[in-house]
Design a protein around this motif. Structure first.
Motif, short mmCIF file in Angstrom:
data_model
loop_
_atom_site.label_atom_id
_atom_site.label_comp_id
_atom_site.label_asym_id
_atom_site.label_seq_id
_atom_site.Cartn_x
_atom_site.Cartn_y
_atom_site.Cartn_z
N GLN A 119 52.65 37.05 30.38
CA GLN A 119 51.54 37.93 30.77
C GLN A 119 51.97 39.40 30.83
O GLN A 119 51.56 40.16 31.71
CB GLN A 119 50.96 37.50 32.12
CG GLN A 119 50.13 36.24 32.06
CD GLN A 119 48.89 36.43 31.19
OE1 GLN A 119 48.00 37.21 31.51
NE2 GLN A 119 48.84 35.72 30.06
N ARG A 120 52.78 39.78 29.85
CA ARG A 120 53.27 41.16 29.76
C ARG A 120 53.56 41.48 28.30
O ARG A 120 54.14 40.66 27.59
CB ARG A 120 54.54 41.32 30.60
CG ARG A 120 55.09 42.75 30.63
CD ARG A 120 56.33 42.83 31.50
NE ARG A 120 56.02 42.51 32.90
CZ ARG A 120 55.56 43.39 33.77
NH1 ARG A 120 55.36 44.66 33.40
NH2 ARG A 120 55.31 43.04 35.02
N THR A 127 50.46 44.87 31.52
CA THR A 127 49.95 43.53 31.82
C THR A 127 48.43 43.55 31.88
O THR A 127 47.80 44.59 32.16
CB THR A 127 50.49 43.03 33.17
OG1 THR A 127 49.91 43.83 34.22
CG2 THR A 127 52.00 43.13 33.23
N PRO A 128 47.80 42.39 31.67
CA PRO A 128 46.34 42.31 31.76
C PRO A 128 45.81 42.63 33.15
O PRO A 128 44.77 43.28 33.29
CB PRO A 128 46.04 40.85 31.37
CG PRO A 128 47.21 40.44 30.55
CD PRO A 128 48.39 41.14 31.15
N VAL A 133 44.88 45.32 29.82
CA VAL A 133 45.06 45.20 28.38
C VAL A 133 44.81 43.75 27.96
O VAL A 133 44.87 42.83 28.78
CB VAL A 133 46.48 45.62 27.95
CG1 VAL A 133 46.74 47.08 28.25
CG2 VAL A 133 47.54 44.74 28.61
N VAL A 134 44.52 43.58 26.69
CA VAL A 134 44.34 42.25 26.11
C VAL A 134 45.60 41.91 25.32
O VAL A 134 46.03 42.69 24.46
CB VAL A 134 43.11 42.19 25.19
CG1 VAL A 134 43.00 40.82 24.54
CG2 VAL A 134 41.85 42.52 25.99
N LEU A 135 46.19 40.76 25.62
CA LEU A 135 47.40 40.33 24.92
C LEU A 135 47.04 39.44 23.75
O LEU A 135 46.11 38.63 23.81
CB LEU A 135 48.33 39.57 25.87
CG LEU A 135 48.92 40.35 27.05
CD1 LEU A 135 49.80 39.44 27.89
CD2 LEU A 135 49.70 41.56 26.57
N GLN A 155 55.68 36.55 19.88
CA GLN A 155 55.82 37.31 21.11
C GLN A 155 54.45 37.82 21.56
O GLN A 155 53.54 37.96 20.74
CB GLN A 155 56.75 38.50 20.92
CG GLN A 155 56.24 39.54 19.92
CD GLN A 155 57.20 40.70 19.73
OE1 GLN A 155 58.16 40.85 20.46
NE2 GLN A 155 56.93 41.54 18.73
N PRO A 156 54.29 38.10 22.86
CA PRO A 156 53.02 38.67 23.33
C PRO A 156 53.03 40.19 23.18
O PRO A 156 53.98 40.87 23.58
CB PRO A 156 53.00 38.27 24.81
CG PRO A 156 54.45 38.20 25.20
CD PRO A 156 55.20 37.75 23.97
#
Length: 279
Positions: A119-120, A127-128, A133-135, A155-156
């Motif tokens: 989540q990063r 982070t969302p 932000v949208v990952l 990867q995110p």
């Protein structure tokens, strides 16, 4: 007897622009026009300059937009970059062999969950929850450069970083075939060296060298591998350039002279020469 449809006898051929298969992709009008152009000129592939001129006349698109739309089509189709002298021509081959019926093979929900679990954003750290932000799931090595759907290649990234990365790598799409060839070398020294040779004396950004060096296994010391090429008699220049937007300095490298690869292991030959130098 009805005439045989070549599309049915050879599914590797690109589908006609007005076929149901292409219509099912839901491409935009400009993407469809671009696909039609590549389809009609598949026996005499156009250069990017010719593609830009054709599309700009009809849609008013900027060169960057046209380049991006060619990359978009690679989500579905195999489009080779063929070098011809100083020009690069874009040849439509057919459906991408990693797709099923032209539709992008989706990652499983489990894989997506594993990749996005931190989540990063792996690049900017946002982070969302904190930054809204949208990952998205990003391929570290782009698919059309030979990147896989394996977890180690995913990867995110937030949408902003993902968009910027695509634009950065897209600037080197003309070297796609050379990058894929360099990535096939078994040793990191070979991957780095073949990439430098492919640019024919032009400057290569360190970020690109890092990606290609790690295509078979991650290389956190690729700079050392690059320096070791000098032990083999290679002449490599370096420079730093400041990014006016971010203020960060970026490193670039170019090869002025190279030697043939030794027989056997490159690593073993470098070690042998280093031992001889110490003695």
């Amino acid at each position: 007897m009805p005439e045989e449809d070549p599309q049915e006898t050879n599914p590797e051929l690109p589908p006609a622009p007005d076929s149901q298969e292409v219509e099912a992709l839901g491409l935009s009008t400009v993407h469809l026009r671009l696909y039609r152009l590549l389809y009609e000129l598949r026996d005499n592939p156009p250069t990017m300059l010719e593609i830009r001129a054709e599309i700009a006349d009809e849609s008013g698109s900027s060169p960057a937009q046209t380049d991006r739309r060619v990359r978009d089509l690679r989500d579905y189709f195999s489009i080779d970059t063929v070098r011809e002298g100083r020009n690069h021509r874009y040849k439509l081959r057919g459906w991408d062999h990693d797709r099923s019926n032209g539709l992008r093979r989706a990652l499983s929900r489990r894989t997506r969950a594993q990749v996005l679990a931190p989540q990063r954003c792996a690049q900017c750290g946002r982070t969302p929850i904190e930054h809204h932000v949208v990952l998205v799931v990003d391929h570290k090595v782009p698919r059309h450069w030979g990147g896989t759907d394996d977890l180690e290649n995913l990867q995110p990234l937030c949408e902003d970083c993902n968009s910027g990365k695509k634009a950065f790598y897209g600037a080197y799409d003309e070297y796609t075939e050379e990058i894929k060839a360099a990535a096939e070398h078994e040793e990191p020294h070979g991957r780095i060296g073949e990439l430098l040779k492919a640019f024919r004396g032009d400057w290569v950004p360190s970020e690109l060298i890092s990606v290609v060096a790690s295509m078979k296994q991650y290389q956190d010391d690729w700079q050392k591998r690059l320096r070791e090429l000098r032990t083999l008699g290679w002449q490599i220049d370096s420079k730093k350039k400041k990014d006016p937007t971010s203020g960060r300095f970026h490193s670039y490298y170019r090869v002025k002279h190279w030697e043939p690869w030794p027989e056997g292991s490159i690593r073993a030959e470098i070690s042998r020469l280093e031992r001889r130098g110490r003695q």
